[in-house]
Design a protein around this motif. Sequence first.
Motif, PDB file in Angstrom:
ATOM      1  N   ASP A 151      10.065   0.254   6.527  1.00  0.00           N
ATOM      2  CA  ASP A 151       9.856   1.694   6.749  1.00  0.00           C
ATOM      3  C   ASP A 151      11.174   2.453   6.780  1.00  0.00           C
ATOM      4  OD1 ASP A 151       7.100   1.830   6.776  1.00  0.00           O
ATOM      5  OD2 ASP A 151       6.919   1.690   8.957  1.00  0.00           O
ATOM      6  N   THR A 152      12.210   1.820   7.326  1.00  0.00           N
ATOM      7  CA  THR A 152      13.509   2.484   7.442  1.00  0.00           C
ATOM      8  C   THR A 152      14.217   2.551   6.101  1.00  0.00           C
ATOM      9  OG1 THR A 152      13.744   1.706   9.723  1.00  0.00           O
ATOM     10  CG2 THR A 152      15.747   2.421   8.597  1.00  0.00           C
ATOM     11  N   VAL A 153      14.246   1.445   5.374  1.00  0.00           N
ATOM     12  CA  VAL A 153      15.041   1.376   4.140  1.00  0.00           C
ATOM     13  C   VAL A 153      14.315   2.032   2.969  1.00  0.00           C
ATOM     14  CG1 VAL A 153      16.238  -0.158   2.530  1.00  0.00           C
ATOM     15  CG2 VAL A 153      16.107  -0.758   4.961  1.00  0.00           C
ATOM     16  N   VAL A 154      13.007   1.836   2.886  1.00  0.00           N
ATOM     17  CA  VAL A 154      12.245   2.287   1.714  1.00  0.00           C
ATOM     18  C   VAL A 154      11.448   3.554   2.006  1.00  0.00           C
ATOM     19  CG1 VAL A 154      10.575   1.552  -0.049  1.00  0.00           C
ATOM     20  CG2 VAL A 154      12.067  -0.138   1.020  1.00  0.00           C
ATOM     21  N   GLY A 155      11.265   3.870   3.273  1.00  0.00           N
ATOM     22  CA  GLY A 155      10.378   4.963   3.651  1.00  0.00           C
ATOM     23  C   GLY A 155      10.752   6.318   3.098  1.00  0.00           C
ATOM     24  N   GLY A 156      12.033   6.521   2.779  1.00  0.00           N
ATOM     25  CA  GLY A 156      12.450   7.813   2.245  1.00  0.00           C
ATOM     26  C   GLY A 156      12.288   7.948   0.745  1.00  0.00           C
ATOM     27  N   SER A 157      11.777   6.893   0.087  1.00  0.00           N
ATOM     28  CA  SER A 157      11.615   6.936  -1.364  1.00  0.00           C
ATOM     29  C   SER A 157      10.297   7.601  -1.719  1.00  0.00           C
ATOM     30  CB  SER A 157      11.626   5.504  -1.937  1.00  0.00           C
ATOM     31  OG  SER A 157      10.440   4.829  -1.564  1.00  0.00           O
ATOM     32  N   GLY A 158      10.028   7.658  -3.012  1.00  0.00           N
ATOM     33  CA  GLY A 158       8.724   8.107  -3.464  1.00  0.00           C
ATOM     34  C   GLY A 158       7.676   7.055  -3.167  1.00  0.00           C
ATOM     35  N   PRO A 159       6.437   7.274  -3.595  1.00  0.00           N
ATOM     36  CA  PRO A 159       5.356   6.344  -3.259  1.00  0.00           C
ATOM     37  C   PRO A 159       5.587   4.946  -3.829  1.00  0.00           C
ATOM     38  CG  PRO A 159       4.654   7.951  -4.906  1.00  0.00           C
ATOM     39  CD  PRO A 159       5.962   8.422  -4.387  1.00  0.00           C
ATOM     40  N   VAL A 160       5.392   3.941  -2.980  1.00  0.00           N
ATOM     41  CA  VAL A 160       5.555   2.541  -3.370  1.00  0.00           C
ATOM     42  C   VAL A 160       4.231   2.037  -3.934  1.00  0.00           C
ATOM     43  CG1 VAL A 160       6.025   0.210  -2.529  1.00  0.00           C
ATOM     44  CG2 VAL A 160       7.351   2.152  -1.654  1.00  0.00           C
ATOM     45  N   ARG A 161       4.293   1.430  -5.117  1.00  0.00           N
ATOM     46  CA  ARG A 161       3.088   0.975  -5.811  1.00  0.00           C
ATOM     47  C   ARG A 161       2.705  -0.450  -5.439  1.00  0.00           C
ATOM     48  NH1 ARG A 161      -1.721   2.231  -8.073  1.00  0.00           N
ATOM     49  NH2 ARG A 161      -2.093   1.168 -10.059  1.00  0.00           N
ATOM     50  N   LEU A 162       3.715  -1.322  -5.236  1.00  0.00           N
ATOM     51  CA  LEU A 162       3.443  -2.740  -4.965  1.00  0.00           C
ATOM     52  C   LEU A 162       4.540  -3.300  -4.085  1.00  0.00           C
ATOM     53  CD1 LEU A 162       2.195  -5.512  -7.315  1.00  0.00           C
ATOM     54  CD2 LEU A 162       4.476  -5.800  -6.318  1.00  0.00           C
ATOM     55  N   MET A 163       4.152  -4.211  -3.191  1.00  0.00           N
ATOM     56  CA  MET A 163       5.117  -4.938  -2.365  1.00  0.00           C
ATOM     57  C   MET A 163       4.905  -6.430  -2.570  1.00  0.00           C
ATOM     58  SD  MET A 163       4.898  -2.583   1.085  1.00  0.00           S
ATOM     59  CE  MET A 163       5.819  -3.770   2.051  1.00  0.00           C
ATOM     60  N   HIS A 164       5.967  -7.110  -3.009  1.00  0.00           N
ATOM     61  CA  HIS A 164       5.941  -8.555  -3.241  1.00  0.00           C
ATOM     62  C   HIS A 164       6.783  -9.213  -2.150  1.00  0.00           C
ATOM     63  CE1 HIS A 164       7.746 -12.251  -5.003  1.00  0.00           C
ATOM     64  NE2 HIS A 164       6.539 -12.436  -5.519  1.00  0.00           N
ATOM     65  N   LEU A 165       6.167 -10.139  -1.382  1.00  0.00           N
ATOM     66  CA  LEU A 165       6.836 -10.743  -0.239  1.00  0.00           C
ATOM     67  C   LEU A 165       6.761 -12.259  -0.330  1.00  0.00           C
ATOM     68  CD1 LEU A 165       5.087  -8.610   2.551  1.00  0.00           C
ATOM     69  CD2 LEU A 165       7.245  -8.079   1.423  1.00  0.00           C
ATOM     70  N   ASP A 166       7.924 -12.908  -0.249  1.00  0.00           N
ATOM     71  CA  ASP A 166       8.002 -14.368  -0.204  1.00  0.00           C
ATOM     72  C   ASP A 166       9.080 -14.714   0.805  1.00  0.00           C
ATOM     73  OD1 ASP A 166       7.940 -17.061  -0.606  1.00  0.00           O
ATOM     74  OD2 ASP A 166       8.455 -17.009  -2.735  1.00  0.00           O
ATOM     75  N   LEU A 167       8.682 -14.822   2.090  1.00  0.00           N
ATOM     76  CA  LEU A 167       9.645 -14.833   3.183  1.00  0.00           C
ATOM     77  C   LEU A 167       9.551 -16.079   4.056  1.00  0.00           C
ATOM     78  CD1 LEU A 167       9.210 -11.069   4.154  1.00  0.00           C
ATOM     79  CD2 LEU A 167      11.102 -12.095   2.868  1.00  0.00           C
ATOM     80  N   GLU A 168       9.064 -17.181   3.506  1.00  0.00           N
ATOM     81  CA  GLU A 168       9.016 -18.447   4.229  1.00  0.00           C
ATOM     82  C   GLU A 168       8.356 -18.296   5.597  1.00  0.00           C
ATOM     83  OE1 GLU A 168       9.683 -21.340   2.937  1.00  0.00           O
ATOM     84  OE2 GLU A 168      10.321 -20.447   1.037  1.00  0.00           O
ATOM     85  N   GLY A 169       7.247 -17.583   5.635  1.00  0.00           N
ATOM     86  CA  GLY A 169       6.473 -17.429   6.857  1.00  0.00           C
ATOM     87  C   GLY A 169       6.650 -16.102   7.553  1.00  0.00           C
ATOM     88  N   GLY A 170       7.689 -15.331   7.187  1.00  0.00           N
ATOM     89  CA  GLY A 170       7.974 -14.076   7.873  1.00  0.00           C
ATOM     90  C   GLY A 170       7.255 -12.865   7.304  1.00  0.00           C
ATOM     91  N   GLU A 171       6.193 -13.075   6.523  1.00  0.00           N
ATOM     92  CA  GLU A 171       5.543 -11.968   5.826  1.00  0.00           C
ATOM     93  C   GLU A 171       4.868 -10.996   6.799  1.00  0.00           C
ATOM     94  OE1 GLU A 171       6.277 -15.382   3.426  1.00  0.00           O
ATOM     95  OE2 GLU A 171       4.860 -15.253   5.126  1.00  0.00           O
ATOM     96  N   LEU A 172       4.183 -11.516   7.818  1.00  0.00           N
ATOM     97  CA  LEU A 172       3.481 -10.620   8.735  1.00  0.00           C
ATOM     98  C   LEU A 172       4.464  -9.748   9.500  1.00  0.00           C
ATOM     99  CD1 LEU A 172       0.853  -9.634   9.943  1.00  0.00           C
ATOM    100  CD2 LEU A 172       0.997 -11.478  11.640  1.00  0.00           C
ATOM    101  N   ALA A 173       5.582 -10.323   9.943  1.00  0.00           N
ATOM    102  CA  ALA A 173       6.592  -9.529  10.645  1.00  0.00           C
ATOM    103  C   ALA A 173       7.135  -8.429   9.740  1.00  0.00           C
ATOM    104  CB  ALA A 173       7.726 -10.428  11.133  1.00  0.00           C
ATOM    105  N   ALA A 174       7.368  -8.750   8.462  1.00  0.00           N
ATOM    106  CA  ALA A 174       7.868  -7.742   7.523  1.00  0.00           C
ATOM    107  C   ALA A 174       6.855  -6.624   7.343  1.00  0.00           C
ATOM    108  CB  ALA A 174       8.193  -8.387   6.178  1.00  0.00           C
ATOM    109  N   LEU A 175       5.584  -6.964   7.262  1.00  0.00           N
ATOM    110  CA  LEU A 175       4.547  -5.949   7.089  1.00  0.00           C
ATOM    111  C   LEU A 175       4.381  -5.104   8.348  1.00  0.00           C
ATOM    112  CD1 LEU A 175       1.959  -8.035   5.077  1.00  0.00           C
ATOM    113  CD2 LEU A 175       3.275  -6.085   4.235  1.00  0.00           C
ATOM    114  N   ARG A 176       4.597  -5.712   9.509  1.00  0.00           N
ATOM    115  CA  ARG A 176       4.569  -4.922  10.748  1.00  0.00           C
ATOM    116  C   ARG A 176       5.686  -3.882  10.757  1.00  0.00           C
ATOM    117  NH1 ARG A 176       3.383 -10.077  14.775  1.00  0.00           N
ATOM    118  NH2 ARG A 176       1.101  -9.827  14.884  1.00  0.00           N
ATOM    119  N   GLY A 177       6.759  -4.172  10.030  1.00  0.00           N
ATOM    120  CA  GLY A 177       7.837  -3.193   9.904  1.00  0.00           C
ATOM    121  C   GLY A 177       7.634  -2.233   8.755  1.00  0.00           C
ATOM    122  N   ALA A 178       6.435  -2.245   8.153  1.00  0.00           N
ATOM    123  CA  ALA A 178       6.141  -1.371   7.013  1.00  0.00           C
ATOM    124  C   ALA A 178       4.833  -0.624   7.198  1.00  0.00           C
ATOM    125  CB  ALA A 178       6.075  -2.208   5.730  1.00  0.00           C
ATOM    126  N   VAL A 179       4.398  -0.475   8.450  1.00  0.00           N
ATOM    127  CA  VAL A 179       3.088   0.157   8.682  1.00  0.00           C
ATOM    128  C   VAL A 179       3.074   1.609   8.200  1.00  0.00           C
ATOM    129  CG1 VAL A 179       2.323  -1.362  10.539  1.00  0.00           C
ATOM    130  CG2 VAL A 179       3.766   0.613  11.078  1.00  0.00           C
TER     131      VAL A 179
END
Length: 274
Positions: A151-179
């Motif tokens: 949300d902090t790094v990408v939130g100021g951009s235009g609309p995001v179409r797709l998010m690809h995540l491969d984080l060795e188990g950390g995907e849910l935490a990353a998505l919690r930071g993208a609500v």
Amino acid sequence: MRNVSLDVKRKTYDALQAIGDPKRVNEFYAELIGRTVSSHVAGGDIVVDAGAFHGRQTLALAAAVGPGGRVFAFEPLQPAFVVLSTQLRRHGFEDAVQAHQLAVSDHEGDMPFHHIHQAPGRSGRIWEGSPTERAGGFTATELRVPVARLDTVVGGSGPVRLMHLDLEGGELAALRGAVGLLARDRPLLLFRNSRGVAASMFGYDAGAFCGFFDAAGYELFNVLGFRFQQRDWTTGRQPGWYLGVPAEDEVAKGTLHGMIDDVAAQHGLAAIFA
């Protein structure tokens, strides 16, 4: 997409297992992932690649969005980030890709990160070596890396179409930071997750995992197009890649369903859905 019984799903997973050719099955899954991107992303789109590593998926995303689009790529491990940056220069994607030497999670600051020397692609926030890795004498160095919320790094951009995540188990935490991004842009989510293994490492359970997507208004499917719900949590042999689709996006569900059937037919695997 397919909302079928557990028995039907198990028969499909067993049919894939019965092929007895892991390479063929892995190629099928890889094409499903690639076609998901190509069927959903167009020139000019903005996309996220978290856990970019050496940039294989980053390059594919950059080609898909074209010169008018943008890829936000995240890779915290310094040696991998150097390779990623070199790849972007070599392929002429420096302007299309904003590469960040950051981990992504649900908080800001820094955090521990384990560099797995014998398999750097397995590096991640938490590492619990598999029996094979332990038997092979794999070793890890614990580092501290900067971490940010999407949300902090990408939130100021235009609309995001797709998010690809491969984080060795950390995907849910990353998505919690993208609500915020999920609520604002309703991107398609394409991510890898090991279910019980990831949950045990990161301190959540099946209810918390599925509840997050329910609260965000997303429906979960695996890359075979089967609806994923809490009852599927312990079902074996299913693929480890998942699709998060906004519940209201019937067009995406229909498009993805047709794409999955087409890929299965091209690989001679249409019968697995019978």
